[in-house]
Design a protein around this motif. Sequence first.
Motif, PDB file in Angstrom:
ATOM      1  N   UNK A 195       0.800  -1.212   0.000  1.00  0.00           N
ATOM      2  CA  UNK A 195       0.000   0.000   0.000  1.00  0.00           C
ATOM      3  C   UNK A 195       0.836   1.266   0.000  1.00  0.00           C
ATOM      4  N   UNK A 196       0.384   2.251   0.804  1.00  0.00           N
ATOM      5  CA  UNK A 196       1.065   3.531   0.820  1.00  0.00           C
ATOM      6  C   UNK A 196       2.453   3.430   1.450  1.00  0.00           C
ATOM      7  N   UNK A 197       2.655   2.450   2.370  1.00  0.00           N
ATOM      8  CA  UNK A 197       3.991   2.251   2.954  1.00  0.00           C
ATOM      9  C   UNK A 197       4.982   1.859   1.867  1.00  0.00           C
ATOM     10  N   UNK A 198       4.582   0.908   1.037  1.00  0.00           N
ATOM     11  CA  UNK A 198       5.440   0.479  -0.062  1.00  0.00           C
ATOM     12  C   UNK A 198       5.662   1.615  -1.048  1.00  0.00           C
ATOM     13  N   UNK A 199       4.622   2.388  -1.332  1.00  0.00           N
ATOM     14  CA  UNK A 199       4.730   3.487  -2.295  1.00  0.00           C
ATOM     15  C   UNK A 199       5.704   4.558  -1.814  1.00  0.00           C
ATOM     16  N   UNK A 200       5.590   4.939  -0.541  1.00  0.00           N
ATOM     17  CA  UNK A 200       6.474   5.982   0.000  1.00  0.00           C
ATOM     18  C   UNK A 200       7.924   5.495   0.020  1.00  0.00           C
ATOM     19  N   UNK A 201       8.138   4.256   0.457  1.00  0.00           N
ATOM     20  CA  UNK A 201       9.490   3.717   0.505  1.00  0.00           C
ATOM     21  C   UNK A 201      10.107   3.643  -0.888  1.00  0.00           C
ATOM     22  N   UNK A 202       9.324   3.242  -1.860  1.00  0.00           N
ATOM     23  CA  UNK A 202       9.851   3.128  -3.226  1.00  0.00           C
ATOM     24  C   UNK A 202      10.276   4.484  -3.771  1.00  0.00           C
ATOM     25  N   UNK A 203       9.481   5.526  -3.506  1.00  0.00           N
ATOM     26  CA  UNK A 203       9.870   6.863  -3.976  1.00  0.00           C
ATOM     27  C   UNK A 203      11.143   7.333  -3.267  1.00  0.00           C
ATOM     28  N   UNK A 204      11.260   7.037  -1.984  1.00  0.00           N
ATOM     29  CA  UNK A 204      12.462   7.415  -1.243  1.00  0.00           C
ATOM     30  C   UNK A 204      13.686   6.677  -1.774  1.00  0.00           C
ATOM     31  N   UNK A 205      13.511   5.402  -2.109  1.00  0.00           N
ATOM     32  CA  UNK A 205      14.629   4.629  -2.652  1.00  0.00           C
ATOM     33  C   UNK A 205      15.056   5.148  -4.023  1.00  0.00           C
ATOM     34  N   UNK A 206      14.099   5.554  -4.819  1.00  0.00           N
ATOM     35  CA  UNK A 206      14.442   6.101  -6.131  1.00  0.00           C
ATOM     36  C   UNK A 206      15.255   7.383  -5.997  1.00  0.00           C
ATOM     37  N   UNK A 207      14.863   8.226  -5.065  1.00  0.00           N
ATOM     38  CA  UNK A 207      15.615   9.473  -4.845  1.00  0.00           C
ATOM     39  C   UNK A 207      16.998   9.165  -4.287  1.00  0.00           C
ATOM     40  N   UNK A 208      17.046   8.264  -3.302  1.00  0.00           N
ATOM     41  CA  UNK A 208      18.327   7.943  -2.676  1.00  0.00           C
ATOM     42  C   UNK A 208      19.255   7.214  -3.655  1.00  0.00           C
ATOM     43  N   UNK A 209      18.677   6.367  -4.503  1.00  0.00           N
ATOM     44  CA  UNK A 209      19.505   5.643  -5.462  1.00  0.00           C
ATOM     45  C   UNK A 209      20.117   6.526  -6.525  1.00  0.00           C
ATOM     46  N   UNK A 210      19.509   7.670  -6.787  1.00  0.00           N
ATOM     47  CA  UNK A 210      20.053   8.588  -7.788  1.00  0.00           C
ATOM     48  C   UNK A 210      21.110   9.528  -7.215  1.00  0.00           C
ATOM     49  N   UNK A 211      21.374   9.438  -5.915  1.00  0.00           N
ATOM     50  CA  UNK A 211      22.407  10.287  -5.303  1.00  0.00           C
ATOM     51  C   UNK A 211      23.785   9.769  -5.670  1.00  0.00           C
ATOM     52  N   UNK A 212      24.675  10.594  -6.183  1.00  0.00           N
ATOM     53  CA  UNK A 212      26.035  10.132  -6.543  1.00  0.00           C
ATOM     54  C   UNK A 212      26.871   9.881  -5.298  1.00  0.00           C
ATOM     55  N   UNK A 213      27.046   8.610  -4.974  1.00  0.00           N
ATOM     56  CA  UNK A 213      27.747   8.267  -3.747  1.00  0.00           C
ATOM     57  C   UNK A 213      29.199   8.698  -3.728  1.00  0.00           C
TER      58      UNK A 213
END
Length: 367
Positions: A195-213
Amino acid sequence: MALSPLNARRWRNFKANRRAYWSLWIFSVLFGLSLIAELLANDKPIVVNYRGDYFFPIYQFYPETAFGGDFKTEASYREPEVRCLIISGGLEECFDDPDTVIEDAADGTVAGEVIEKGWMLWPIIPYSYKTINNVGTAPSAPDADHWLGTDDTTRDVLARVIYGFRLSIAFTLIVTSISSLIGIAAGAVQGYFGGWVDLVFQRMLEIWGSTPGLYVIIILFAILGRSFTLLVFVTILFGWPALVGVVRAEFLRARNFEYVRAARALGVSDRVIMFRHILPNAMVATLTLMPFIVTGAIGGLAALDYLGYGLPSSLPSLGELSLQGKSNLQAPWLGFSAFFTFAIMLSLLVFIFEGVRDAFDPRKTFR
């Protein structure tokens, strides 16, 4: 303590994979030896006997005055004067001609007098990873004193390999353990609740994954300086999402199974259902990715050291040894030492985790 029937079956399955079983033994021996690296490679003696008293320099600070010298700084045990003081019992002649006094002390007399002899027990490799050796050329080829030669700053390569191996494995174990715990917990929460928990986490992961480590690491090191703790923290910060996807998929698939519905109907808590009933079934897919996480942590550390953004220069680094091999093509022992160290270490770890994956797979039974 006796193993449960389930764990006993897993251990039998692991032992049936002979390649994983023997890799575990070899890796355990190598890592165990690296844990006592101070006893194997050190520029300080393990035990010193001076006038009947015993000293342990690798564990405790001793000034030169403790052995009859003049300075209150730590004794430099490789210096001829300090060796002479210890062996001869603190004679003043050591500062005039230490080599002659040491030779006479071996016979038990100096200037016609019987002296009380001391001795030093040295490690197999009498060099630490940061010991600067007085050799003719740098880097120098392997010989009887330096089994793998020296690098371009005259440090013993074998000593740096031993200490670097221990540091790489310690870094990998810390990073893999913590990042796996965070990734598994995050993926379990996403997949189980959806549900919304999965949706929010997925958007956060997409943003975090695009950060140049890499850029973040360079910026943090420029501000805070390089350190082992900071490197571990940053690596975990960007490494924990690796397991989220596969754990999330397993929980999404299993949350509607009959045994999960039955557990909910009986009033079992969500935490118990997630980590006692669903997670064991998701371990096979999780352990399948574990070798890639482990090798990725080792490779990432080596790459950062190679680029100059890894461990501090005062620590032993296998990546820095690879850089020296690339910069000193006329010294092939540097490149070969780094290559075979990485090849053996990574191969053993991959074989071990393959056996662990098979051991946790309930569909595999070895005879």
